[in-house]
Design a protein around this motif. Structure first.
Motif, PDB file in Angstrom:
ATOM      1  N   ARG A  48      41.317-106.211  -6.660  1.00 36.57           N
ATOM      2  CA  ARG A  48      40.944-105.143  -5.678  1.00 36.57           C
ATOM      3  C   ARG A  48      41.295-105.086  -4.330  1.00 36.57           C
ATOM      4  NH1 ARG A  48      37.476-100.763  -6.681  1.00 36.57           N
ATOM      5  NH2 ARG A  48      36.508 -99.691  -5.006  1.00 36.57           N
ATOM      6  N   MET A  52      43.442-102.357  -2.064  1.00 34.12           N
ATOM      7  CA  MET A  52      43.107-101.746  -1.016  1.00 34.12           C
ATOM      8  C   MET A  52      43.890-102.072   0.247  1.00 34.12           C
ATOM      9  SD  MET A  52      40.429-100.266  -1.749  1.00 34.12           S
ATOM     10  CE  MET A  52      39.755-100.045  -3.233  1.00 34.12           C
TER      11      MET A  52
ATOM     12  N   ASP B  11      31.327 -93.159  -3.289  1.00 34.93           N
ATOM     13  CA  ASP B  11      32.683 -93.603  -4.094  1.00 34.93           C
ATOM     14  C   ASP B  11      33.114 -94.993  -3.423  1.00 34.93           C
ATOM     15  OD1 ASP B  11      35.269 -94.002  -4.972  1.00 34.93           O
ATOM     16  OD2 ASP B  11      35.692 -91.765  -4.774  1.00 34.93           O
ATOM     17  N   ALA B  12      32.654 -96.045  -4.349  1.00 37.75           N
ATOM     18  CA  ALA B  12      33.378 -97.490  -3.822  1.00 37.75           C
ATOM     19  C   ALA B  12      34.601 -97.435  -3.477  1.00 37.75           C
ATOM     20  CB  ALA B  12      33.023 -98.520  -4.900  1.00 37.75           C
ATOM     21  N   ASP B  13      35.641 -96.795  -4.235  1.00 43.69           N
ATOM     22  CA  ASP B  13      37.077 -96.901  -3.980  1.00 43.69           C
ATOM     23  C   ASP B  13      37.318 -96.341  -2.285  1.00 43.69           C
ATOM     24  OD1 ASP B  13      37.618 -97.730  -6.342  1.00 43.69           O
ATOM     25  OD2 ASP B  13      37.846 -95.905  -7.167  1.00 43.69           O
ATOM     26  N   ILE B  14      36.824 -95.172  -2.147  1.00 44.89           N
ATOM     27  CA  ILE B  14      36.850 -94.688  -0.589  1.00 44.89           C
ATOM     28  C   ILE B  14      36.258 -95.738   0.363  1.00 44.89           C
ATOM     29  CG2 ILE B  14      36.327 -92.785   0.904  1.00 44.89           C
ATOM     30  CD1 ILE B  14      38.550 -92.260  -1.577  1.00 44.89           C
ATOM     31  N   ASP B  16      35.602 -98.814   0.196  1.00 42.04           N
ATOM     32  CA  ASP B  16      36.382 -99.964   0.305  1.00 42.04           C
ATOM     33  C   ASP B  16      37.985 -99.738   1.034  1.00 42.04           C
ATOM     34  OD1 ASP B  16      34.574-101.288  -0.799  1.00 42.04           O
ATOM     35  OD2 ASP B  16      35.724-101.758  -2.743  1.00 42.04           O
ATOM     36  N   LEU B  17      38.578 -98.660   0.771  1.00 43.02           N
ATOM     37  CA  LEU B  17      39.763 -98.066   1.479  1.00 43.02           C
ATOM     38  C   LEU B  17      39.491 -98.188   2.959  1.00 43.02           C
ATOM     39  CD1 LEU B  17      42.445 -97.511   0.472  1.00 43.02           C
ATOM     40  CD2 LEU B  17      41.818 -95.158   0.956  1.00 43.02           C
ATOM     41  N   THR B  20      38.847-101.381   4.574  1.00 41.29           N
ATOM     42  CA  THR B  20      39.916-102.275   4.706  1.00 41.29           C
ATOM     43  C   THR B  20      40.895-101.721   5.872  1.00 41.29           C
ATOM     44  OG1 THR B  20      39.999-102.627   2.423  1.00 41.29           O
ATOM     45  CG2 THR B  20      42.015-103.371   3.356  1.00 41.29           C
ATOM     46  N   LYS B  21      40.819-100.435   5.732  1.00 41.22           N
ATOM     47  CA  LYS B  21      41.783 -99.938   6.894  1.00 41.22           C
ATOM     48  C   LYS B  21      41.120-100.116   8.397  1.00 41.22           C
ATOM     49  CE  LYS B  21      44.999 -97.639   8.772  1.00 41.22           C
ATOM     50  NZ  LYS B  21      46.583 -98.263   8.551  1.00 41.22           N
ATOM     51  N   PRO B 109      44.155 -92.461   5.727  1.00 39.08           N
ATOM     52  CA  PRO B 109      43.505 -93.432   6.162  1.00 39.08           C
ATOM     53  C   PRO B 109      44.203 -93.780   7.835  1.00 39.08           C
ATOM     54  CG  PRO B 109      44.060 -93.950   3.834  1.00 39.08           C
ATOM     55  CD  PRO B 109      44.781 -92.746   4.452  1.00 39.08           C
TER      56      PRO B 109
END
Lengths: 323, 122
Positions: A48, A52, B11-14, B16-17, B20-21, B109
């Motif tokens: 993951r 990311m 939304d875990a994907d968003i 985390d994204l 991270t950014k 992002p």
């Protein structure tokens, strides 16, 4: 009425067995779900962070990361694909580009291009959806061909996918998909059209002259929503021609009127005034013309509105009195 | 001290994204998976900025901001709302509730990080 003990016993046994089976099924489903979540967690742990990092890495580091994600195999590779496919619709810009490059390098584009010719409609529809997400010039041909698929589900998914892929060259094909015979709901094709960038007005001008009422209607509606002033004259001509047509379509006249109002096309003022007072027009068409007149700017429109209020029915008057 | 940013999204994907950014830009990031958890974190901690999704189970991003602004004492941290395309009503009610800015999904992002930098530089 008496029920024998034997029948009652059998019913109880059947009931108990059914309960046990249902409980077992619930336990198995829950166990499978937990196992799936555990598997996902293990895969997330492994990869993951690197997924990311696509939002952060640049230049050589990005190229290395993309190549690493592209060459991940097995269940972990599938996990990369699923995660990226979930995320792509939510992002745009360079991150989206990097995600799509990873999927293409993993062979998802070529696999989807093959699968859109599968025997099964479900596979074809799934491939169409993926092609829309992956986008690019090479997906437009297969997706426009899928608009003619024998399965309505595939045609519908292909229309949506063309909207997601958002390439201007899909415009003419999506206008054709507005046809009454395509089976694709107007809202789906029209929504896809609204997503396309840099559209060619000629496509809509042709659509407004089409023999198919569905195409005329959809073209009229989209021209107004896109505020495509280059097609305003054709829109006006379409409305006038529709009124004189045998078996004229009320929805086409109403869509033209609404769009002319949105565009503020002043040469249409007197025709709209005529429609809004016409006893030959249906109530919904008169009201659409009234709404369009209400939206028209300028002194001429104001004078015409005053005159129309004196002659129109109560519904149109109510619309115009507020103007 | 780096700026602390709270990211609220179901939304875990968003989540985390975005984290991270922002972390790569030098911010300290905390996350919450819904409006209720986000509100609780905002009440009990001090953040330089909150980024929140609108549609979340339980409490929406707009309701979370409304409750932050009406808390005693009010939490006046700037908030960026992540809204779906063509949701003018969300944007309108977001500004009425006290949202500082909004970003439409699908979002870039890079652009979000630029908006964050702009707000924090004010």
């Amino acid at each position: 009425m008496l029920v024998s003990w034997d029948v009652l016993a059998v019913a109880v046994v059947v009931l108990v067995v059914a309960c046990v089976l249902a409980l077992t099924a619930v336990v198995l489903i829950k166990a499978a779900r937990h196992a799936g979540e555990r598997r996902r967690a293990v895969h997330d742990e492994a990869i993951r962070t690197r997924i990311m990092m696509l939002a952060v890495a640049e230049d050589e580091a990005l190229a290395k990361l993309e190549s690493e994600l592209a060459s991940t195999t097995g269940a972990l590779g599938e996990h990369v694909e699923n995660t990226l496919l979930r995320m792509i619709p939510e992002v745009r810009g360079d991150v989206r580009g990097a995600m799509i490059r990873v999927l293409a390098a993993r062979g998802l584009l070529s696999r989807s291009l093959d699968r859109i010719h599968s025997r099964g409609a479900i596979q074809r529809a799934a491939a169409a959806e993926l092609l829309g997400i992956l986008g690019g010039r090479e997906v437009i041909g297969p997706l426009t061909a899928a608009l003619q698929d024998k399965s309505l589900e595939v045609r519908l998914v292909a229309a949506r996918a063309l909207g997601v892929a958002a390439r201007p060259e899909a415009g003419g094909h999506l206008v054709d998909a507005l046809s009454l015979t395509s089976g694709i709901p107007h809202s789906v094709a029209a929504t896809a059209l609204l997503n396309l960038p840099e559209q060619d007005p000629a496509v809509y001008i042709e659509g407004l002259r089409d023999r198919d009422a569905g195409i005329r209607y959809g073209s009229a509606a989209v021209v107004g929503l896109l505020l495509m002033s280059e097609a305003a004259d054709a829109l006006f001509d379409c409305m006038v021609a529709e009124r004189g047509r045998e078996g004229a379509s009320d929805v086409v006249i109403a869509a033209c009127a609404r769009s002319l109002g949105r565009l503020g096309h002043k040469p249409a003022i007197s025709e709209l005034a005529d429609i809004s007072c016409s006893s030959a027009a249906s109530s919904s068409v008169r009201q659409a013309a009234g709404e369009a007149l209400k939206a028209m700017p300028g002194a001429e429109a104001r004078d015409v509105r005053r005159r129309v209020i004196e002659h129109a029915d109560a519904d149109v008057r109510r619309i115009l009195v507020d103007a | 001290m780096p700026h602390r940013i709270l990211v609220v999204d179901d939304d875990a994907d968003i989540r985390d994204l975005v984290s991270t950014k922002l972390e790569s830009s030098g911010y300290e990031v905390e996350t919450a998976g819904d409006g209720v958890a986000g509100l609780e974190l905002a009440i009990n901690n001090e953040y330089s900025l909150v980024i929140s999704d609108v549609m979340m189970p339980g409490m929406s991003g707009v309701d979370m901001v409304r409750m932050m602004r009406s808390a005693e004492p009010p939490i006046s941290v700037p908030v960026i709302l992540l809204t779906a395309k063509n949701q003018e009503r969300d944007i309108e009610s977001g500004f009425a509730a006290g949202v500082t800015d909004y970003v439409v999904k699908p979002f870039s992002p890079r652009e979000l990080a630029a908006r964050v930098a702009g707000i924090l530089a004010r």
